[in-house]
Design a protein around this motif. Structure first.
Motif, PDB file in Angstrom:
ATOM      1  N   GLN A 147      76.195 -65.465 -65.871  1.00 46.22           N
ATOM      2  CA  GLN A 147      75.641 -64.582 -64.854  1.00 46.22           C
ATOM      3  C   GLN A 147      75.667 -65.322 -63.518  1.00 46.22           C
ATOM      4  O   GLN A 147      75.302 -66.502 -63.448  1.00 46.22           O
ATOM      5  N   THR A 192      77.938 -56.101 -62.525  1.00 46.24           N
ATOM      6  CA  THR A 192      77.156 -56.765 -63.572  1.00 46.24           C
ATOM      7  C   THR A 192      76.777 -58.199 -63.206  1.00 46.24           C
ATOM      8  O   THR A 192      76.107 -58.869 -63.994  1.00 46.24           O
ATOM      9  N   SER A 193      77.228 -58.667 -62.027  1.00 42.98           N
ATOM     10  CA  SER A 193      76.988 -60.051 -61.591  1.00 42.98           C
ATOM     11  C   SER A 193      77.440 -61.047 -62.661  1.00 42.98           C
ATOM     12  O   SER A 193      76.729 -62.000 -62.993  1.00 42.98           O
ATOM     13  N   THR A 194      78.623 -60.793 -63.207  1.00 40.43           N
ATOM     14  CA  THR A 194      79.141 -61.605 -64.302  1.00 40.43           C
ATOM     15  C   THR A 194      80.473 -62.226 -63.930  1.00 40.43           C
ATOM     16  O   THR A 194      81.374 -61.538 -63.434  1.00 40.43           O
TER      17      THR A 194
END
Length: 219
Positions: A147, A192-194
């Motif tokens: 993340q 998704t901040s991934t």
């Protein structure tokens, strides 16, 4: 427009790019004649670079999110040229032949055939570059994820090169990166901040973990 960027991405992920990975010009022209339109330059480049590559087209057996339409399957629906679908769901992505931004038009998406179209990405070139980046990551044997808030991307930027430039990706939901020497491809999702990273070797992932300090978790 983006052909050389795609070729470079493919060489990083798969070791080489060859003309057999793409479609010949006369195949692309035949599809245009059948449809009665000229394809946007960005889409022509994708087919020329990767139109026969199973991983970048999403037919290689890995759990790819996207499946690009083969030239023979391109179709016009509701005034839209549908060129991409989601592999496990009925979502579609398209461009409009009457878009004033042709040859690099806005991308539209919808949840399923017959549903309302919405604006997905400002430029087709950015959308395709990031589809290719995501497909390449998913095809690589060693993967890790973490993340990462947008403001933390500064930890990645000194270590990985943007596919193209940061400006190229502006107006979309994703970013794609490469490290050519270590044969790493990475993909970042704003939604998704991934950050997901794919590499040919586990040592390349471990080296990136040590240099970046990112809490990478194996996939």
């Amino acid at each position: 427009m983006i052909k050389e960027l795609l070729q470079d991405l493919m060489a990083t992920a798969f070791g080489a790019w060859t003309p057999q990975d793409g479609c010949a010009g006369d195949e692309i022209t035949a599809a245009e004649d059948r449809l009665g339109i000229s394809l946007p330059d960005a889409l022509r480049d994708y087919y020329a670079a990767a139109g026969r590559h199973p991983e970048l087209m999403g037919t290689g057996g890995h759990e790819h999110t996207f499946r690009l339409s083969a030239l023979r399957d391109l179709s016009l629906e509701d005034g839209h040229l549908v060129f991409c679908v989601e592999n496990q769901w009925p979502a579609q992505w398209s461009v409009r032949p009457d878009d004033v931004g042709w040859p690099d038009p806005r991308v539209h998406g919808r949840a399923a055939p017959g549903k309302k179209w919405y604006s997905e990405a400002r430029r087709l070139s950015a959308f395709l570059i990031n589809v290719a980046g995501r497909q390449a990551v998913g095809a690589l044997p060693c993967q890790a994820t973490c993340q990462l808030r947008e403001g933390q991307l500064q930890a990645v930027e000194p270590l990985l090169d943007y596919v193209g430039s940061r400006e190229l990706h502006r107006g979309g939901h994703w970013l794609s990166f490469v490290d050519r020497s270590s044969r790493i491809v990475a993909h970042y999702s704003y939604n998704t901040s991934t950050l997901r990273i794919g590499a040919v070797s586990p040592s390349a992932l471990e080296s990136l973990r040590e240099r970046s300090g990112l809490p990478l978790k194996p996939v």
